[in-house]
Design a protein around this motif. Structure first.
Motif, PDB file in Angstrom:
ATOM      1  N   GLY A 152       0.817  -1.200   0.000  1.00 37.39           N
ATOM      2  CA  GLY A 152       0.000   0.000   0.000  1.00 37.39           C
ATOM      3  C   GLY A 152       0.850   1.248   0.000  1.00 37.39           C
ATOM      4  N   GLY A 153       0.371   2.292  -0.672  1.00 34.54           N
ATOM      5  CA  GLY A 153       1.101   3.560  -0.711  1.00 34.54           C
ATOM      6  C   GLY A 153       1.267   4.154   0.670  1.00 34.54           C
ATOM      7  N   ALA A 154       2.411   4.790   0.890  1.00 35.15           N
ATOM      8  CA  ALA A 154       2.730   5.355   2.204  1.00 35.15           C
ATOM      9  C   ALA A 154       1.846   6.550   2.534  1.00 35.15           C
ATOM     10  CB  ALA A 154       4.197   5.761   2.246  1.00 35.15           C
ATOM     11  N   ALA A 155       1.639   6.748   3.835  1.00 35.94           N
ATOM     12  CA  ALA A 155       0.918   7.925   4.309  1.00 35.94           C
ATOM     13  C   ALA A 155       1.824   9.150   4.227  1.00 35.94           C
ATOM     14  CB  ALA A 155       0.463   7.709   5.750  1.00 35.94           C
ATOM     15  N   GLY A 156       1.280  10.261   3.745  1.00 35.79           N
ATOM     16  CA  GLY A 156       2.043  11.504   3.711  1.00 35.79           C
ATOM     17  C   GLY A 156       2.037  12.195   5.062  1.00 35.79           C
TER      18      GLY A 156
ATOM     19  N   ASN B 285       2.823  16.832   2.660  1.00 35.43           N
ATOM     20  CA  ASN B 285       3.366  15.999   1.590  1.00 35.43           C
ATOM     21  C   ASN B 285       2.314  15.026   1.075  1.00 35.43           C
ATOM     22  OD1 ASN B 285       6.178  16.930   1.623  1.00 35.43           O
ATOM     23  ND2 ASN B 285       6.201  16.075   3.686  1.00 35.43           N
ATOM     24  N   PRO B 286       2.406  14.658  -0.221  1.00 31.73           N
ATOM     25  CA  PRO B 286       1.413  13.745  -0.800  1.00 31.73           C
ATOM     26  C   PRO B 286       1.560  12.325  -0.289  1.00 31.73           C
ATOM     27  CG  PRO B 286       3.163  14.187  -2.366  1.00 31.73           C
ATOM     28  CD  PRO B 286       3.406  15.099  -1.200  1.00 31.73           C
ATOM     29  N   GLY B 287       0.552  11.520  -0.529  1.00 27.85           N
ATOM     30  CA  GLY B 287       0.621  10.100  -0.211  1.00 27.85           C
ATOM     31  C   GLY B 287       1.391   9.349  -1.278  1.00 27.85           C
ATOM     32  N   GLY B 288       1.902   8.165  -0.936  1.00 23.15           N
ATOM     33  CA  GLY B 288       2.656   7.352  -1.879  1.00 23.15           C
ATOM     34  C   GLY B 288       1.755   6.529  -2.779  1.00 23.15           C
ATOM     35  N   ASN B 289       2.305   6.127  -3.912  1.00 21.28           N
ATOM     36  CA  ASN B 289       1.563   5.278  -4.853  1.00 21.28           C
ATOM     37  C   ASN B 289       1.535   3.833  -4.375  1.00 21.28           C
ATOM     38  OD1 ASN B 289       1.279   7.518  -6.518  1.00 21.28           O
ATOM     39  ND2 ASN B 289       3.051   6.988  -7.775  1.00 21.28           N
ATOM     40  N   GLY B 290       0.430   3.144  -4.631  1.00 20.31           N
ATOM     41  CA  GLY B 290       0.338   1.724  -4.309  1.00 20.31           C
ATOM     42  C   GLY B 290       1.169   0.897  -5.282  1.00 20.31           C
ATOM     43  N   GLY B 291       1.671  -0.236  -4.833  1.00 21.48           N
ATOM     44  CA  GLY B 291       2.509  -1.091  -5.654  1.00 21.48           C
ATOM     45  C   GLY B 291       1.709  -1.992  -6.579  1.00 21.48           C
TER      46      GLY B 291
END
Length: 240
Positions: A106-110, A114-120
């Motif tokens: 799962g994408g990281a929490a910002g 800062n924005p959130g990370g992309n899911g893999g």
């Protein structure tokens, strides 16, 4: 004189008199579930009776961004997009000796602004690929005037016999004033649900199940983090 009858839709008698199962006639025999993010290995030699596999692949969801508005002001963040989904039916002869199984994280929490990370991306070899959902942006600046933040598009369609993209868009966010606003809902996935949207101050909300996008955070003067997107999943049905 005793007589033995053989049902010829699943069993056969060889010329040497051996009673054998007809390959591929028994249907579903076992299910493998890969749930830990990372790379795993599937070896078809571990299942000598295998005739074909049916795989279901769920990509991971995007995380949501953090929000840190100035005192007396407001920031609302959109939700992360849900992960894509793909399926494939694969005959055993088409499988390599070993196939890589990838479960997207799962994408990281910002944090902060800062924005959130992309899911893999999740996949089973090259047969079925499901892309992860993008993370929520952090475009809205602190303020009191009316403002909006566009939602996050769902992922592109991956590869497989049956794939529909499957990942829902992350919902957009809105600020009406210094005290009124709404964060975005997380995108839905085939195997999970996105995090909820906020109408008051608080961190991003976690998705449920697998592959959902995180709900957006909302700040009215306190620094609040986003949330992590839902991890992916790969299900392998073994048919013999």
């Amino acid at each position: 004189m005793a007589r033995v009858c053989v049902c010829d839709d699943r069993l056969t008698v060889t010329p040497s008199g051996e009673l054998c199962v007809i390959p591929g006639s028994l249907g579903l025999r076992q299910v493998l579930i890969y749930s830990t993010p990372g790379v795993h290995q599937f070896r078809k030699a571990d299942y000598p009776w295998l005739a074909r596999v049916y795989v279901k692949v769920q990509g991971a969801g995007g995380g949501s961004g953090g929000a840190n508005a100035a005192a007396g002001e407001l920031i609302a963040r959109p939700g992360g997009a849900g992960g894509g989904y793909s399926e494939a039916l694969i005959e055993v002869a088409s499988l390599g000796a070993t196939e890589s199984v990838v479960v997207g994280a799962g994408g990281a929490a910002g944090g902060g602004n800062n924005p959130g990370g992309n899911g893999g991306t999740s996949s089973f070899g090259g047969f079925a690929v499901a892309f992860g959902g993008d993370g929520g942006t952090a475009n809205m600046t602190t303020g009191t005037a009316f403002s909006t933040s566009t939602g996050i598009p769902g992922p592109l369609v991956g590869t497989g016999n049956g794939n529909s993209g499957g990942g829902g868009a992350g919902g957009g966010a809105i600020r009406l004033s210094a005290t009124q606003g709404m964060s975005g809902v997380g995108g839905e996935s085939r195997l999970g649900h996105g995090g909820f949207q906020r109408g008051g101050e608080g961190p991003g909300s976690a998705p449920r199940g697998r592959g959902g996008g995180a709900g957006g955070a909302l700040s009215t003067g306190t620094s609040v983090p986003g949330a992590e997107g839902g991890h992916g999943l790969v299900i392998v049905e073994l048919h013999g």
